[in-house]
Scaffold this active site. Structure first.
Site, PDB file in Angstrom:
ATOM      1  N   GLN A   2       0.795  -1.236   0.000  1.00 12.17           N
ATOM      2  CA  GLN A   2       0.000   0.000   0.000  1.00 12.17           C
ATOM      3  C   GLN A   2       0.822   1.278   0.000  1.00 12.17           C
ATOM      4  O   GLN A   2       0.591   2.178  -0.790  1.00 12.17           O
ATOM      5  CB  GLN A   2      -0.734   0.053   1.334  1.00 12.17           C
ATOM      6  CG  GLN A   2      -1.958  -0.682   1.537  1.00 12.17           C
ATOM      7  CD  GLN A   2      -2.695   0.161   2.548  1.00 12.17           C
ATOM      8  OE1 GLN A   2      -3.452   1.049   2.141  1.00 12.17           O
ATOM      9  NE2 GLN A   2      -2.424  -0.048   3.809  1.00 12.17           N
ATOM     10  N   ASN A  27       6.919  -1.239  10.713  1.00  9.46           N
ATOM     11  CA  ASN A  27       6.824  -1.414  12.170  1.00  9.46           C
ATOM     12  C   ASN A  27       7.368  -2.755  12.642  1.00  9.46           C
ATOM     13  O   ASN A  27       7.266  -3.734  11.902  1.00  9.46           O
ATOM     14  CB  ASN A  27       5.367  -1.272  12.588  1.00  9.46           C
ATOM     15  CG  ASN A  27       4.978   0.192  12.628  1.00  9.46           C
ATOM     16  OD1 ASN A  27       5.728   1.008  13.143  1.00  9.46           O
ATOM     17  ND2 ASN A  27       3.832   0.512  12.060  1.00  9.46           N
ATOM     18  N   ASP A  34       3.520  11.092  12.542  1.00 11.42           N
ATOM     19  CA  ASP A  34       2.941  11.498  13.831  1.00 11.42           C
ATOM     20  C   ASP A  34       3.076  13.008  14.021  1.00 11.42           C
ATOM     21  O   ASP A  34       2.164  13.684  14.503  1.00 11.42           O
ATOM     22  CB  ASP A  34       3.647  10.742  14.954  1.00 11.42           C
ATOM     23  CG  ASP A  34       3.690   9.250  14.676  1.00 11.42           C
ATOM     24  OD1 ASP A  34       2.634   8.604  14.714  1.00 11.42           O
ATOM     25  OD2 ASP A  34       4.791   8.731  14.368  1.00 11.42           O
ATOM     26  N   HIS A  84       7.474   5.230  17.701  1.00 10.36           N
ATOM     27  CA  HIS A  84       6.331   5.316  16.786  1.00 10.36           C
ATOM     28  C   HIS A  84       5.337   4.224  17.210  1.00 10.36           C
ATOM     29  O   HIS A  84       5.261   3.160  16.611  1.00 10.36           O
ATOM     30  CB  HIS A  84       6.755   5.110  15.331  1.00 10.36           C
ATOM     31  CG  HIS A  84       5.571   4.942  14.424  1.00 10.36           C
ATOM     32  ND1 HIS A  84       4.715   5.968  14.139  1.00 10.36           N
ATOM     33  CD2 HIS A  84       5.077   3.861  13.782  1.00 10.36           C
ATOM     34  CE1 HIS A  84       3.746   5.518  13.356  1.00 10.36           C
ATOM     35  NE2 HIS A  84       3.936   4.246  13.130  1.00 10.36           N
TER      36      HIS A  84
HETATM   37  P1  NAI Z   1       1.524  -3.751   3.011  1.00  8.90           P
HETATM   38  O1  NAI Z   1       1.307  -5.070   3.681  1.00  8.90           O
HETATM   39  O2  NAI Z   1       0.510  -3.208   2.069  1.00  8.90           O
HETATM   40  O3  NAI Z   1       2.919  -3.791   2.228  1.00  8.90           O
HETATM   41  C1  NAI Z   1       4.062  -4.372   2.758  1.00  8.90           C
HETATM   42  C2  NAI Z   1       4.846  -4.961   1.595  1.00  8.90           C
HETATM   43  O4  NAI Z   1       6.089  -5.448   2.106  1.00  8.90           O
HETATM   44  C3  NAI Z   1       4.140  -6.157   0.929  1.00  8.90           C
HETATM   45  O5  NAI Z   1       4.082  -5.939  -0.470  1.00  8.90           O
HETATM   46  C4  NAI Z   1       5.034  -7.330   1.288  1.00  8.90           C
HETATM   47  O6  NAI Z   1       5.059  -8.325   0.288  1.00  8.90           O
HETATM   48  C5  NAI Z   1       6.385  -6.632   1.424  1.00  8.90           C
HETATM   49  N1  NAI Z   1       7.394  -7.401   2.153  1.00  8.90           N
HETATM   50  C6  NAI Z   1       7.220  -8.274   3.174  1.00  8.90           C
HETATM   51  N2  NAI Z   1       8.393  -8.793   3.553  1.00  8.90           N
HETATM   52  C7  NAI Z   1       9.332  -8.213   2.768  1.00  8.90           C
HETATM   53  C8  NAI Z   1      10.738  -8.366   2.670  1.00  8.90           C
HETATM   54  N3  NAI Z   1      11.410  -9.220   3.455  1.00  8.90           N
HETATM   55  N4  NAI Z   1      11.387  -7.631   1.743  1.00  8.90           N
HETATM   56  C9  NAI Z   1      10.725  -6.783   0.937  1.00  8.90           C
HETATM   57  N5  NAI Z   1       9.388  -6.623   0.970  1.00  8.90           N
HETATM   58  C10 NAI Z   1       8.698  -7.330   1.879  1.00  8.90           C
HETATM   59  O7  NAI Z   1       1.803  -2.736   4.196  1.00  8.90           O
HETATM   60  P2  NAI Z   1       1.772  -1.132   4.172  1.00  8.90           P
HETATM   61  O8  NAI Z   1       0.423  -0.662   4.531  1.00  8.90           O
HETATM   62  O9  NAI Z   1       2.406  -0.653   2.923  1.00  8.90           O
HETATM   63  O10 NAI Z   1       2.706  -0.818   5.427  1.00  8.90           O
HETATM   64  C11 NAI Z   1       4.065  -1.163   5.412  1.00  8.90           C
HETATM   65  C12 NAI Z   1       4.680  -1.023   6.796  1.00  8.90           C
HETATM   66  O11 NAI Z   1       4.695   0.321   7.209  1.00  8.90           O
HETATM   67  C13 NAI Z   1       3.957  -1.791   7.889  1.00  8.90           C
HETATM   68  O12 NAI Z   1       4.937  -2.392   8.725  1.00  8.90           O
HETATM   69  C14 NAI Z   1       3.224  -0.717   8.642  1.00  8.90           C
HETATM   70  O13 NAI Z   1       2.972  -1.086   9.974  1.00  8.90           O
HETATM   71  C15 NAI Z   1       4.220   0.404   8.548  1.00  8.90           C
HETATM   72  N6  NAI Z   1       3.693   1.758   8.762  1.00  8.90           N
HETATM   73  C16 NAI Z   1       4.498   2.659   9.411  1.00  8.90           C
HETATM   74  C17 NAI Z   1       4.126   3.963   9.588  1.00  8.90           C
HETATM   75  C18 NAI Z   1       5.017   4.940  10.286  1.00  8.90           C
HETATM   76  O14 NAI Z   1       4.599   6.075  10.464  1.00  8.90           O
HETATM   77  N7  NAI Z   1       6.223   4.593  10.701  1.00  8.90           N
HETATM   78  C19 NAI Z   1       2.822   4.431   9.097  1.00  8.90           C
HETATM   79  C20 NAI Z   1       2.059   3.442   8.397  1.00  8.90           C
HETATM   80  C21 NAI Z   1       2.496   2.150   8.247  1.00  8.90           C
END
Ligand code: NAI
Length: 331
Positions: free
Chosen positions: A15, A131, A159, A187
């Site tokens: 996403q 995260n 944040d 975070h």
């Molecule tokens: P998502 O699940 O849509 O995308 C994550 C992607 O990472 C997937 O395409 C998955 O196949 C891939 N992935 C998994 N293991 C991997 C690896 N070893 N190497 C490369 N790619 C890998 O999740 P989304 O919504 O994009 O969120 C991603 C992360 O960001 C989550 O951990 C979420 O909690 C975190 N997050 C952090 C925020 C912050 O402010 N620090 C804010 C929003 C989300």
């Protein structure tokens, strides 16, 4: 024309990945005159979707985009990258223990740390979004000892921007007239959004947020919990976690880091603690920072009252526990 900058996005088929790659290709991250080459990494099950994103990037005909590498090979992904935005990770699934999620992410970040250390450009700037962001960044730092610790950060700018947004809504002023909120710590829901030094630009000059809001009760309770719980509120509303705001904030983080913060303005970044404000060294903790010539420095000398002290220590305590959990997962 400038030399292109190579930007790695891991988890690029996800996403946030889908939201951030067009921003990078349009110059939102590195400026409107800076060509970029995008490196996108994801894992095998997402390879086809990743290739679809690459097809769309080609179709969008971005003038600044000079190349796209889409791969499931971490070494190829990391080759000569100047900026690495680490979005990929293992999400917590229903019924999973914290320790199980941590074990998965520790092993991912350990492996990616080595690849970055060996193959990225020597001055590569790393931003961890996935995260648990602070602790993933810490693991990355541990396993990439030749990357300077000042080059490894995590995202708390979302944040920070959420806090600016809440003040702007409350005062009915534009968000760009609010500045110098602080996100301290993790975070996570223990983060401490602090408005004690925040200011608003008004027609009669800069005014402290505390003076304009004049409702300490709201600032000390609802404001804080709204910012802390905003991620959960977005999930409730969208049935998906924040993506466009996370992507936009990640661009803000890198842009300010590379191109600098405006005079008199600071931003929040998760950075390696040097012991400032009594925060244990060796944690990745969110601090107020200013950036100049590609380097951040923690804003010093802010007065911390008792209320803030307790909240800053509580979030530090959580990070110390996460760090211990992460190390116990190294096995
Ligand atoms: P998502 O699940 O849509 O995308 C994550 C992607 O990472 C997937 O395409 C998955 O196949 C891939 N992935 C998994 N293991 C991997 C690896 N070893 N190497 C490369 N790619 C890998 O999740 P989304 O919504 O994009 O969120 C991603 C992360 O960001 C989550 O951990 C979420 O909690 C975190 N997050 C952090 C925020 C912050 O402010 N620090 C804010 C929003 C989300």
């Amino acid at each position: 024309e400038k030399e292109p900058i190579r930007v790695l996005v891991t988890g690029a088929a996800g996403q946030i990945g889908y939201a951030i790659v067009p921003m990078i290709a349009r110059g939102v991250m590195l400026g409107p005159d800076q060509p970029v080459i995008l490196h996108m990494l994801d894992i095998e099950p997402a390879a086809e979707a990743l290739n679809g994103v690459k097809m769309e990037l080609i179709d969008a005909a971005f003038p600044l985009l000079k190349g796209v590498v889409a791969t499931t090979d971490v070494v190829e992904a990391c080759k000569e990258v100047n900026v690495a935005v680490m979005v990929g990770g293992f999400p917590r699934k229903e019924g999973m223990e914290r320790k199980d999620v941590m074990t998965k992410n520790v092993s991912i970040y350990k492996k990616q740390a080595s690849a970055l250390e060996q193959h990225a450009a020597p001055d590569c700037k790393v931003l961890v979004v996935a995260n648990p962001a602070n602790t993933n960044a810490l693991i990355l730092k541990e396993f990439a000892p030749s990357i300077p610790e000042k080059n490894i950060t995590c995202l708390t700018r979302l944040d920070h921007n959420r806090a600016l947004g809440q003040i702007s809504e409350r005062l009915n002023v534009h968000v760009s007239d609010v500045k110098n909120v602080i996100i301290w710590g993790n975070h996570s829901s223990t983060q401490y959004p602090d408005v004690n030094h925040a200011k608003v630009t008004t027609s009669s000059g800069e005014k402290p947020v505390r003076e304009l809001v004049a409702d300490d009760q709201w600032l000390n309770t609802e404001f804080i919990t709204t910012v802390q719980q905003r991620g959960a509120a977005i999930i409730k509303a969208r049935k998906l976690s924040s993506a466009l705001s996370a992507a936009s904030s990640a661009c803000d983080h890198i842009r300010n880091w590379v191109l600098g913060t405006p005079k008199g303005t600071w931003v929040s970044m998760g950075v390696y603690s040097d012991g400032s404000y009594g925060i244990e060294r060796g944690l990745i903790y969110s601090f107020p920072v200013t950036c100049e010539k590609g380097e951040w420095s923690i804003v010093q000398g802010l007065k911390i009252d008792e209320f803030s002290r307790a909240k800053m220590d509580a979030t530090a305590k959580e990070l110390i526990e996460e760090k211990a959990l992460a190390y116990s997962c190294l096995g």
